[in-house]
Design a protein around this motif. Structure first.
Motif, PDB file in Angstrom:
ATOM      1  N   MET A  37     -12.071   9.574 -22.508  1.00  0.00           N
ATOM      2  CA  MET A  37     -12.450   8.422 -21.703  1.00  0.00           C
ATOM      3  C   MET A  37     -12.771   8.846 -20.277  1.00  0.00           C
ATOM      4  SD  MET A  37     -13.209   5.316 -21.536  1.00  0.00           S
ATOM      5  CE  MET A  37     -12.696   4.798 -23.177  1.00  0.00           C
ATOM      6  N   GLN A  38     -11.989   9.801 -19.736  1.00  0.00           N
ATOM      7  CA  GLN A  38     -12.253  10.297 -18.400  1.00  0.00           C
ATOM      8  C   GLN A  38     -13.622  10.967 -18.339  1.00  0.00           C
ATOM      9  OE1 GLN A  38      -8.936  12.844 -17.524  1.00  0.00           O
ATOM     10  NE2 GLN A  38      -7.543  11.143 -17.063  1.00  0.00           N
ATOM     11  N   LEU A  39     -13.906  11.784 -19.358  1.00  0.00           N
ATOM     12  CA  LEU A  39     -15.222  12.423 -19.418  1.00  0.00           C
ATOM     13  C   LEU A  39     -16.338  11.387 -19.541  1.00  0.00           C
ATOM     14  CD1 LEU A  39     -14.432  15.437 -21.768  1.00  0.00           C
ATOM     15  CD2 LEU A  39     -14.976  15.543 -19.328  1.00  0.00           C
ATOM     16  N   GLU A  40     -16.048  10.342 -20.304  1.00  0.00           N
ATOM     17  CA  GLU A  40     -17.039   9.271 -20.483  1.00  0.00           C
ATOM     18  C   GLU A  40     -17.295   8.560 -19.166  1.00  0.00           C
ATOM     19  OE1 GLU A  40     -17.636   5.256 -23.196  1.00  0.00           O
ATOM     20  OE2 GLU A  40     -16.244   6.829 -23.893  1.00  0.00           O
ATOM     21  N   ILE A  41     -16.229   8.365 -18.388  1.00  0.00           N
ATOM     22  CA  ILE A  41     -16.383   7.706 -17.079  1.00  0.00           C
ATOM     23  C   ILE A  41     -17.224   8.568 -16.143  1.00  0.00           C
ATOM     24  CG2 ILE A  41     -15.148   6.956 -15.011  1.00  0.00           C
ATOM     25  CD1 ILE A  41     -12.809   6.164 -16.876  1.00  0.00           C
ATOM     26  N   ILE A  42     -16.908   9.877 -16.088  1.00  0.00           N
ATOM     27  CA  ILE A  42     -17.678  10.789 -15.237  1.00  0.00           C
ATOM     28  C   ILE A  42     -19.128  10.819 -15.690  1.00  0.00           C
ATOM     29  CG2 ILE A  42     -17.951  13.180 -14.509  1.00  0.00           C
ATOM     30  CD1 ILE A  42     -15.540  11.794 -13.275  1.00  0.00           C
ATOM     31  N   ASN A  43     -19.333  10.871 -16.988  1.00  0.00           N
ATOM     32  CA  ASN A  43     -20.696  10.878 -17.541  1.00  0.00           C
ATOM     33  C   ASN A  43     -21.423   9.586 -17.209  1.00  0.00           C
ATOM     34  OD1 ASN A  43     -22.773  12.124 -19.255  1.00  0.00           O
ATOM     35  ND2 ASN A  43     -22.349  10.392 -20.599  1.00  0.00           N
ATOM     36  N   GLU A  44     -20.675   8.470 -17.236  1.00  0.00           N
ATOM     37  CA  GLU A  44     -21.257   7.166 -16.886  1.00  0.00           C
ATOM     38  C   GLU A  44     -21.795   7.180 -15.463  1.00  0.00           C
ATOM     39  OE1 GLU A  44     -22.210   3.040 -17.010  1.00  0.00           O
ATOM     40  OE2 GLU A  44     -21.553   4.310 -18.658  1.00  0.00           O
ATOM     41  N   GLY A  56     -22.440  -2.631  -7.552  1.00  0.00           N
ATOM     42  CA  GLY A  56     -21.487  -3.575  -8.137  1.00  0.00           C
ATOM     43  C   GLY A  56     -21.413  -3.447  -9.648  1.00  0.00           C
ATOM     44  N   VAL A  57     -22.567  -3.290 -10.292  1.00  0.00           N
ATOM     45  CA  VAL A  57     -22.605  -3.102 -11.746  1.00  0.00           C
ATOM     46  C   VAL A  57     -21.945  -1.779 -12.114  1.00  0.00           C
ATOM     47  CG1 VAL A  57     -24.121  -2.823 -13.739  1.00  0.00           C
ATOM     48  CG2 VAL A  57     -24.679  -4.518 -11.974  1.00  0.00           C
ATOM     49  N   MET A  58     -22.212  -0.748 -11.314  1.00  0.00           N
ATOM     50  CA  MET A  58     -21.604   0.555 -11.560  1.00  0.00           C
ATOM     51  C   MET A  58     -20.081   0.476 -11.497  1.00  0.00           C
ATOM     52  SD  MET A  58     -21.640   3.724 -12.186  1.00  0.00           S
ATOM     53  CE  MET A  58     -23.401   3.900 -12.231  1.00  0.00           C
ATOM     54  N   LEU A  59     -19.540  -0.168 -10.466  1.00  0.00           N
ATOM     55  CA  LEU A  59     -18.082  -0.299 -10.337  1.00  0.00           C
ATOM     56  C   LEU A  59     -17.499  -1.115 -11.491  1.00  0.00           C
ATOM     57  CD1 LEU A  59     -17.662  -0.881  -6.482  1.00  0.00           C
ATOM     58  CD2 LEU A  59     -17.374   1.234  -7.767  1.00  0.00           C
ATOM     59  N   GLN A  60     -18.219  -2.124 -11.923  1.00  0.00           N
ATOM     60  CA  GLN A  60     -17.767  -2.936 -13.061  1.00  0.00           C
ATOM     61  C   GLN A  60     -17.635  -2.077 -14.317  1.00  0.00           C
ATOM     62  OE1 GLN A  60     -20.414  -6.134 -14.070  1.00  0.00           O
ATOM     63  NE2 GLN A  60     -19.098  -6.942 -15.655  1.00  0.00           N
ATOM     64  N   ASN A  61     -18.632  -1.244 -14.598  1.00  0.00           N
ATOM     65  CA  ASN A  61     -18.594  -0.381 -15.785  1.00  0.00           C
ATOM     66  C   ASN A  61     -17.470   0.646 -15.690  1.00  0.00           C
ATOM     67  OD1 ASN A  61     -20.812  -1.747 -16.803  1.00  0.00           O
ATOM     68  ND2 ASN A  61     -22.291  -0.268 -15.983  1.00  0.00           N
ATOM     69  N   ILE A  62     -17.291   1.192 -14.486  1.00  0.00           N
ATOM     70  CA  ILE A  62     -16.212   2.175 -14.306  1.00  0.00           C
ATOM     71  C   ILE A  62     -14.855   1.524 -14.516  1.00  0.00           C
ATOM     72  CG2 ILE A  62     -15.068   3.656 -12.611  1.00  0.00           C
ATOM     73  CD1 ILE A  62     -17.814   4.172 -11.369  1.00  0.00           C
ATOM     74  N   LEU A  63     -14.664   0.327 -13.950  1.00  0.00           N
ATOM     75  CA  LEU A  63     -13.363  -0.339 -14.052  1.00  0.00           C
ATOM     76  C   LEU A  63     -13.040  -0.711 -15.492  1.00  0.00           C
ATOM     77  CD1 LEU A  63     -10.921  -1.371 -12.485  1.00  0.00           C
ATOM     78  CD2 LEU A  63     -12.125  -3.553 -12.168  1.00  0.00           C
ATOM     79  N   LEU A  64     -14.046  -1.134 -16.250  1.00  0.00           N
ATOM     80  CA  LEU A  64     -13.808  -1.479 -17.658  1.00  0.00           C
ATOM     81  C   LEU A  64     -13.277  -0.277 -18.434  1.00  0.00           C
ATOM     82  CD1 LEU A  64     -16.960  -3.673 -18.476  1.00  0.00           C
ATOM     83  CD2 LEU A  64     -14.573  -4.437 -18.368  1.00  0.00           C
ATOM     84  N   GLN A 180      -9.841  12.414  -8.138  1.00  0.00           N
ATOM     85  CA  GLN A 180     -10.585  13.227  -7.171  1.00  0.00           C
ATOM     86  C   GLN A 180     -11.951  13.611  -7.731  1.00  0.00           C
ATOM     87  OE1 GLN A 180      -9.510  14.453  -3.800  1.00  0.00           O
ATOM     88  NE2 GLN A 180     -11.753  14.444  -3.953  1.00  0.00           N
ATOM     89  N   GLN A 181     -11.994  13.971  -8.996  1.00  0.00           N
ATOM     90  CA  GLN A 181     -13.258  14.333  -9.633  1.00  0.00           C
ATOM     91  C   GLN A 181     -14.211  13.147  -9.665  1.00  0.00           C
ATOM     92  OE1 GLN A 181     -12.814  15.678 -13.662  1.00  0.00           O
ATOM     93  NE2 GLN A 181     -14.913  16.485 -13.788  1.00  0.00           N
ATOM     94  N   LEU A 182     -13.664  11.975 -10.000  1.00  0.00           N
ATOM     95  CA  LEU A 182     -14.476  10.750 -10.013  1.00  0.00           C
ATOM     96  C   LEU A 182     -15.024  10.451  -8.624  1.00  0.00           C
ATOM     97  CD1 LEU A 182     -15.538   8.147 -11.332  1.00  0.00           C
ATOM     98  CD2 LEU A 182     -13.291   7.108 -10.914  1.00  0.00           C
ATOM     99  N   THR A 183     -14.181  10.609  -7.600  1.00  0.00           N
ATOM    100  CA  THR A 183     -14.608  10.368  -6.212  1.00  0.00           C
ATOM    101  C   THR A 183     -15.710  11.334  -5.806  1.00  0.00           C
ATOM    102  OG1 THR A 183     -12.379   9.601  -5.653  1.00  0.00           O
ATOM    103  CG2 THR A 183     -13.817  10.208  -3.821  1.00  0.00           C
ATOM    104  N   ASP A 184     -15.538  12.612  -6.147  1.00  0.00           N
ATOM    105  CA  ASP A 184     -16.549  13.612  -5.786  1.00  0.00           C
ATOM    106  C   ASP A 184     -17.890  13.305  -6.437  1.00  0.00           C
ATOM    107  OD1 ASP A 184     -14.651  14.911  -4.301  1.00  0.00           O
ATOM    108  OD2 ASP A 184     -14.203  16.423  -5.823  1.00  0.00           O
ATOM    109  N   GLN A 185     -17.841  12.858  -7.701  1.00  0.00           N
ATOM    110  CA  GLN A 185     -19.084  12.534  -8.402  1.00  0.00           C
ATOM    111  C   GLN A 185     -19.758  11.320  -7.770  1.00  0.00           C
ATOM    112  OE1 GLN A 185     -20.118  14.644 -10.875  1.00  0.00           O
ATOM    113  NE2 GLN A 185     -22.049  13.555 -10.592  1.00  0.00           N
ATOM    114  N   LEU A 186     -18.938  10.326  -7.410  1.00  0.00           N
ATOM    115  CA  LEU A 186     -19.483   9.138  -6.730  1.00  0.00           C
ATOM    116  C   LEU A 186     -20.116   9.525  -5.398  1.00  0.00           C
ATOM    117  CD1 LEU A 186     -16.881   6.247  -7.256  1.00  0.00           C
ATOM    118  CD2 LEU A 186     -19.304   6.193  -7.813  1.00  0.00           C
TER     119      LEU A 186
END
Length: 564
Positions: A37-44, A56-64, A180-186
């Motif tokens: 799921m973490q990899l899927e989030i980063i890939n998303e 806003g749509v991006m944050l919605q998908n990440i939060l889900l 941290q990885q998610l933040t760096d990608q964002l």
């Protein structure tokens, strides 16, 4: 027997091993699902974030997806804009959350602190003793934990990413590593989108500037292919953009490629310039070669400026300067001649009174007196014509302008054995204009008619001057027609005669300003000048002006015909 088997299982630990095995297996599966799921989030984030994606749509998908593995209730993104940290996105957003575009102050803000120290902060609200800027909003939302990370790209902090939770959760070290990885990608995606938007906005500004330039601009590739034009090109040629692209440059401007500055620019690889006529307008063409990094000529930027009005203004200024010089000279001549002329007229009148009409001397004295009066009229007309007072439009007569001019140049015309026929309409309506300027037109047209006989010998030289009423473009107008039976003009010349500085006369006889200035004056009076000419048969110039109270006529119209 059953008890015996159970006893053996207990003694050997087989049963407990099976239980432990399934527990570990389940735990491992959950961890694998979490990692997936973490990899899927980063890939998303990596896959779907682009300049058209709504944050806003991006944050919605990440939060889900985050909610499937973490107890996260809300996400925040704040970006740095000109040294100000601004909350740009919140999801989910409601009336209790900090409003978007909130500015985080220095000193007492969690977001601002993360920005300044460039380190993550994990804040448990219950343990907070020192108040901070975001505290009131977070308490109303029931938040318990805030996890904040600086958004860093290429060593530069560009904002803050935050995760809000209504629970106090003990996250593992690998969980923080994922955040941290998610933040760096964002951060990378946000910065890339920002840079792309900056380039896109710069491109749009360049295109808007390019299209809004008042002069014509072409981008020409090899083989004269037109690859880009601005709006001024469409307006000048009155053609649709796609129609223009179907032409080569030389086809569009209708010039020979052998004498084109574009051809010269491609051949010499240098800036070239030339003044040519395009659709009866005088245009200045400047061609700028463009080279790539390998110094190969890839295209030529063609800049075309319509200088017709500019040249006409220059011509009028030069003409006005000449008139000013004539005016000064005329004033001096008048001063020098008026005193002796007064004596001539006075003494001739005294002698006429004392001389009998029967004597031969009387006729001689009469001729002296009449010539003195004629000289006085010539000096007065010269002063009136060349006077540089401000031109005031008022009611005036075309017939009077002709009569005033003939006082000046009738003698020159008749001295060359040119017959001058005058047909002035005594009932001609008046016009609203400047009498002095109309006289300038009349004298220019009469001098041109006189000079039409100087190139060849003509047995019967005639200049016809007429004034009359006419209907022009459905408007009532008054006309001054000056025609001659002199040399006439070729069709190709007729198209150029109103261009400033264009002349077919010898350098000492013509500056090429007379007709250009005359046309400018006619336009300022709401009128125009028409030309009818045929080589070997003569020319007719017609000044057409709206009668007093009438509407302006349209722009200059030149024509020729084989009928005289």
């Amino acid at each position: 027997m059953t008890n015996k088997v159970e006893m053996i299982d207990l003694l050997t630990g087989v049963k407990s091993s099976k239980k432990s095995y399934y527990t570990e297996l389940k735990k491992t599966v959950l961890e694998l699902q979490k990692k997936n799921m973490q990899l899927e989030i980063i890939n998303e984030v990596t896959k779907s974030f682009n300049i058209d994606t709504d944050m806003g749509v991006m944050l919605q998908n990440i939060l889900l997806k985050l909610n499937q593995i973490f107890l996260i209730d809300r996400l925040y993104v704040a970006t740095l804009e000109r040294d100000e940290l601004i909350l740009t996105h919140v999801y989910p957003e409601n009336e209790l959350t900090l409003p978007r575009l909130t500015y985080f102050p220095n000193g007492n803000s969690l977001f601002r602190t993360v920005l300044e120290i460039k380190e993550p902060i994990i804040k448990t609200l219950e343990d907070s003793e020192v108040p901070f800027f975001e505290q009131s909003s977070l308490k109303q939302l029931g938040a318990q934990t805030m996890i904040l990370y600086p958004l860093v790209c290429k060593g530069r902090v560009i904002g803050v990413f935050s995760l809000e939770s209504k629970h106090q959760t003990n996250y593992q070290q690998e969980d923080y590593a994922f955040f941290q990885q998610l933040t760096d990608q964002l951060a990378t995606c946000i910065e890339n989108a920002r840079l792309y938007n900056s380039v896109l906005n710069g491109k749009k500004q360049w295109e808007e500037t390019f299209r809004s330039v008042s002069s014509m601009i072409f981008v020409i590739h090899h083989k004269e292919t037109i690859s880009l034009i601005n709006d001024a090109v469409k307006q000048f040629f009155n053609l649709e953009e796609q129609v223009i692209y179907q032409h080569t440059f030389h086809q569009l401007v209708e010039i020979d490629s052998q004498i084109s500055p574009l051809t010269e620019a491609f051949q010499t690889r240098q800036v070239t310039t030339k003044q040519i006529k395009i659709r009866n307008r005088i245009c200045e063409i400047i061609c700028y070669p463009s080279f790539n990094e390998g110094n190969e000529l890839t295209e030529v930027i063609v800049y075309i400026n319509d200088v017709t009005e500019k040249l006409q203004i220059e011509a009028q200024l030069i003409h006005s300067g000449k008139l000013a010089a004539i005016g000064e000279m005329a004033a001096g001549v008048a001063h020098e001649l008026n005193n002796p002329l007064t004596a001539v007229l006075g003494n001739s009148q005294l002698l006429l009174r004392t001389t009998s009409k029967e004597k031969t001397e009387y006729q001689l004295l009469q001729d002296i007196h009449q010539c003195g009066i004629r000289c006085k009229h010539i000096i007065r007309s010269l002063l009136t014509f060349s006077r540089q007072d401000e031109y005031v439009f008022q009611e005036c007569s075309l017939n009077k302008a002709v009569e005033q001019v003939l006082h000046l140049i009738r003698y020159q015309i008749e001295k060359q054995n040119i017959k001058l026929n005058l047909h002035l309409d005594e009932t001609l309506p008046t016009i609203n204009g400047s009498l002095q300027q109309i006289e300038q037109i009349a004298i220019n047209l009469l001098l041109n008619a006189k000079q039409a006989f100087e190139e060849d010998d003509f047995s019967a030289k005639t200049i016809l001057v007429e004034t009359y009423e006419d209907i022009y473009n459905d408007r009532e107008s008054v006309c001054l027609s000056i025609s001659d039976n002199g040399t006439g003009m070729e069709k190709s010349i007729i198209q150029d005669i109103f261009n400033p500085f264009f002349t077919t006369k010898k350098a000492i006889k013509g500056s090429g300003l007379g007709l250009s200035v005359s046309l400018g004056i006619a336009k300022s009076h709401g009128g125009t000048i028409e030309v009818i000419s045929e080589l070997g048969k003569g020319s007719k110039f017609i000044l057409i002006l709206p009668k007093k109270g009438g509407e302006s006529l349209y722009e200059v119209q030149t024509s020729n015909t084989n009928n005289r």
